[in-house]
Design an enzyme around this catalytic site. Structure first.
Site, short mmCIF file in Angstrom:
data_model
loop_
_atom_site.label_atom_id
_atom_site.label_comp_id
_atom_site.label_asym_id
_atom_site.label_seq_id
_atom_site.Cartn_x
_atom_site.Cartn_y
_atom_site.Cartn_z
CB SER A 155 7.05 6.23 -3.01
OG SER A 155 8.14 5.70 -2.43
CE1 TYR A 164 3.40 2.73 -0.81
CE2 TYR A 164 5.76 2.53 -1.04
CZ TYR A 164 4.39 3.49 -0.83
OH TYR A 164 4.65 4.59 -0.57
N1 LIG Z 1 5.54 8.28 4.65
C1 LIG Z 1 6.38 8.05 3.78
O1 LIG Z 1 7.53 7.42 3.97
C2 LIG Z 1 6.08 7.81 2.35
C3 LIG Z 1 7.17 8.09 1.45
C4 LIG Z 1 6.81 8.07 0.04
C5 LIG Z 1 5.48 8.22 -0.34
N2 LIG Z 1 4.42 8.17 0.44
C6 LIG Z 1 3.05 8.35 0.17
O2 LIG Z 1 2.45 9.49 0.55
C7 LIG Z 1 0.79 9.14 0.72
C8 LIG Z 1 0.50 9.54 2.23
O3 LIG Z 1 1.28 8.85 3.08
P1 LIG Z 1 1.50 9.16 4.75
O4 LIG Z 1 3.03 9.04 4.62
O5 LIG Z 1 1.03 10.67 4.66
O6 LIG Z 1 0.64 8.13 5.29
P2 LIG Z 1 -0.38 8.38 6.42
O7 LIG Z 1 -0.21 9.28 7.41
O8 LIG Z 1 -0.77 6.83 6.86
O9 LIG Z 1 -1.62 8.68 5.51
C9 LIG Z 1 -2.27 8.15 4.38
C10 LIG Z 1 -3.77 8.64 4.05
O10 LIG Z 1 -4.39 8.00 3.15
C11 LIG Z 1 -5.63 7.84 3.60
N3 LIG Z 1 -6.33 6.46 3.16
C12 LIG Z 1 -5.55 5.31 2.99
N4 LIG Z 1 -6.68 4.19 2.38
C13 LIG Z 1 -7.54 5.19 1.77
C14 LIG Z 1 -8.74 4.58 1.11
N5 LIG Z 1 -8.84 3.73 0.50
N6 LIG Z 1 -9.60 5.69 0.81
C15 LIG Z 1 -9.44 6.93 1.28
N7 LIG Z 1 -8.22 7.34 2.04
C16 LIG Z 1 -7.10 6.38 2.32
C17 LIG Z 1 -5.52 7.73 5.14
O11 LIG Z 1 -6.91 7.95 5.68
P3 LIG Z 1 -8.16 6.96 6.37
O12 LIG Z 1 -7.32 5.83 6.61
O13 LIG Z 1 -8.77 7.88 7.10
O14 LIG Z 1 -8.73 6.68 5.05
C18 LIG Z 1 -4.51 8.69 5.40
O15 LIG Z 1 -5.21 9.94 5.40
C19 LIG Z 1 0.99 7.69 0.47
O16 LIG Z 1 0.38 7.68 -0.78
C20 LIG Z 1 2.10 6.99 0.57
O17 LIG Z 1 2.33 5.97 -0.13
C21 LIG Z 1 4.89 8.18 1.87
#
Ligand SMILES: NC(=O)c1ccc[n+]([C@@H]2O[C@H](COP(=O)([O-])OP(=O)(O)OC[C@H]3O[C@@H](n4cnc5c(N)ncnc54)[C@H](OP(=O)(O)O)[C@@H]3O)[C@@H](O)[C@H]2O)c1
Length: 268
Positions: A141, A154
Site C-alpha cells: 500500500s 495497518y
Molecule cells: N482497497 C484499498 O484502498 C487498498 C489500498 C492499498 C492496498 N490494499 C491492499 O490490497 C489487498 C486486497 O484488498 P482489497 O482492497 O481488494 O480488499 P477486499 O476486497 O476486502 O479483499 C480482501 C481479500 O483478502 C481476503 N482475506 C482477508 N483475510 C484473509 C485471511 N485471513 N486469509 C485469507 N484471505 C483473507 C478476503 O477474502 P475472505 O474474506 O474470503 O478470506 C478478500 O478476498 C489488501 O492486502 C489491502 O491491504 C487495498
C-alpha cells in the site's frame, strides 16, 4: 508477458483486487489458484473465470493459519507440480486510534497482512528456487511509506511487508526468482466495509482507483525487475517528498487524517 499455462496463486481472490487479478490472469490463459476463507465467493469467481481458463482451482485457506497454508501449498504442488507466480494480496484493515484498538485487533492485522504473506512465501519459495524460476508479487500500500493516524497498525503491517520484500529481493539475486511489491493508494473495494469504518465518511477519502487498474499493475509486476510499483505512479512523488522532506509532509498528512479521526470519534 505470456502467462499461458503459468501457475498463479492469488491470496484474497474472493473479492476486490485479488478477484480482479484472477480474472486478468485467467484471460491470459494462466492456471489460477483462488485462495481465501469464503469458499462460496471463491466458487463464484471460479465460475466467472472458467470461460477464460480450463484450469482454476479453489483453495479455502486462512493465510494467518500456518497449517492451512501448508495444506494449500501441498494441494497446489500436487495438482500442478509447480508454482510460477505467487500474489500475496490477502489483507484487511481495522480503523481506529491505537488507544482504542485492542491488542488482539492490532495482532490480527499483522497475522494476516504480514505473517500470512510470510507463510505463503516460506512454503512456495523452495519450489520456485528449485525450479530456478518464479515471481512473488506482494500487495502492500502507499501506507507502507506513510504512518497514517487511524490506521497506524495497518500501516505497520505494510511497512513490514515492504522491508521484508526489499531484503528478500536482494537474497534472491541470481536464483531466477524475483519479487515485486505493488503499492496502491485508495482503491474502490469492500476493504472499507469493516465495521470499524461505520462512521468513516467515504466522501473524505479519495477512492480513486478501480481494482482492475491495480490488477493490471499486478500482471505487470509479475514480469518486472522493480522492487516497488506505486499505483498511480504520480503517488511516487508524494513518497519521494515525504522521504526527503518529512518535516514538511508529515504535518500535512497528520493534520488531514487527524481531522477525520476526530470526526469519527466524536460521532461514537
Ligand atoms: N482497497 C484499498 O484502498 C487498498 C489500498 C492499498 C492496498 N490494499 C491492499 O490490497 C489487498 C486486497 O484488498 P482489497 O482492497 O481488494 O480488499 P477486499 O476486497 O476486502 O479483499 C480482501 C481479500 O483478502 C481476503 N482475506 C482477508 N483475510 C484473509 C485471511 N485471513 N486469509 C485469507 N484471505 C483473507 C478476503 O477474502 P475472505 O474474506 O474470503 O478470506 C478478500 O478476498 C489488501 O492486502 C489491502 O491491504 C487495498
Amino acid at each position: 508477458m505470456n502467462y499461458r499455462n503459468k501457475v498463479v496463486v492469488i491470496t484474497g481472490a474472493s473479492s476486490g483486487i485479488g478477484e480482479a487479478a484472477a480474472i486478468k490472469f485467467a484471460k491470459k490463459n494462466a492456471k489460477v489458484v483462488l485462495v481465501a476463507r469464503r469458499r462460496e465467493k471463491l466458487l463464484q469467481v471460479q465460475k466467472e473465470i472458467s470461460q477464460y481458463t480450463d484450469s482454476a482451482i479453489v483453495c479455502q485457506c486462512d493465510v494467518s493459519d500456518k497449517s492451512q497454508v501448508k495444506e494449500m501449498t501441498d494441494t497446489v504442488i500436487d495438482t500442478f507440480s509447480r508454482i510460477d507466480i505467487l500474489v500475496n494480496n490477502a489483507g484487511f484493515v481495522i480503523y481506529g486510534k491505537v488507544s482504542d484498538l485492542t491488542i488482539e485487533e492490532i495482532e490480527s492485522q499483522m497475522e494476516t497482512n504480514y505473517f500470512g504473506m510470510i507463510y505463503c512465501t516460506k512454503n512456495f519459495l523452495p519450489h520456485m528456487i528449485e525450479q530456478g524460476q518464479g515471481h512473488i508479487v506482494n500487495v502492500a500500500s502507499v501506507g507502507a511509506s506513510f504512518g497514517v493516524p487511524g490506521v497506524a497498525s495497518y500501516c505497520a503491517t505494510k511497512f513490514a511487508m515492504l522491508g521484508f520484500s526489499e531484503g528478500l529481493k536482494h537474497e534472491l539475486s541470481g536464483t531466477g526468482v524475483d519479487l515485486t511489491v505493488v503499492s496502491p493508494i485508495m482503491v474502490d473495494t469492500p476493504l472499507f466495509d469493516h465495521p470499524s469504518f461505520e462512521n468513516f465518511s467515504r466522501h473524505s477519502t479519495i477512492a480513486i482507483l478501480s481494482p482492475e487498474k491495480v490488477a493490471n499493475t499486478i500482471l505487470k509486476a509479475a514480469n518486472s525487475s522493480r522492487l516497488e510499483i506505486v499505483v498511480p505512479s504520480v503517488a511516487r512523488a508524494g513518497i519521494w517528498a515525504k522521504q526527503n522532506f518529512p518535516f514538511l509532509i508529515n504535518p500535512i498528512i497528520g493534520n488531514a487524517f487527524r481531522k477525520q479521526l476526530t470526526k469519527r470519534t466524536s460521532k461514537k
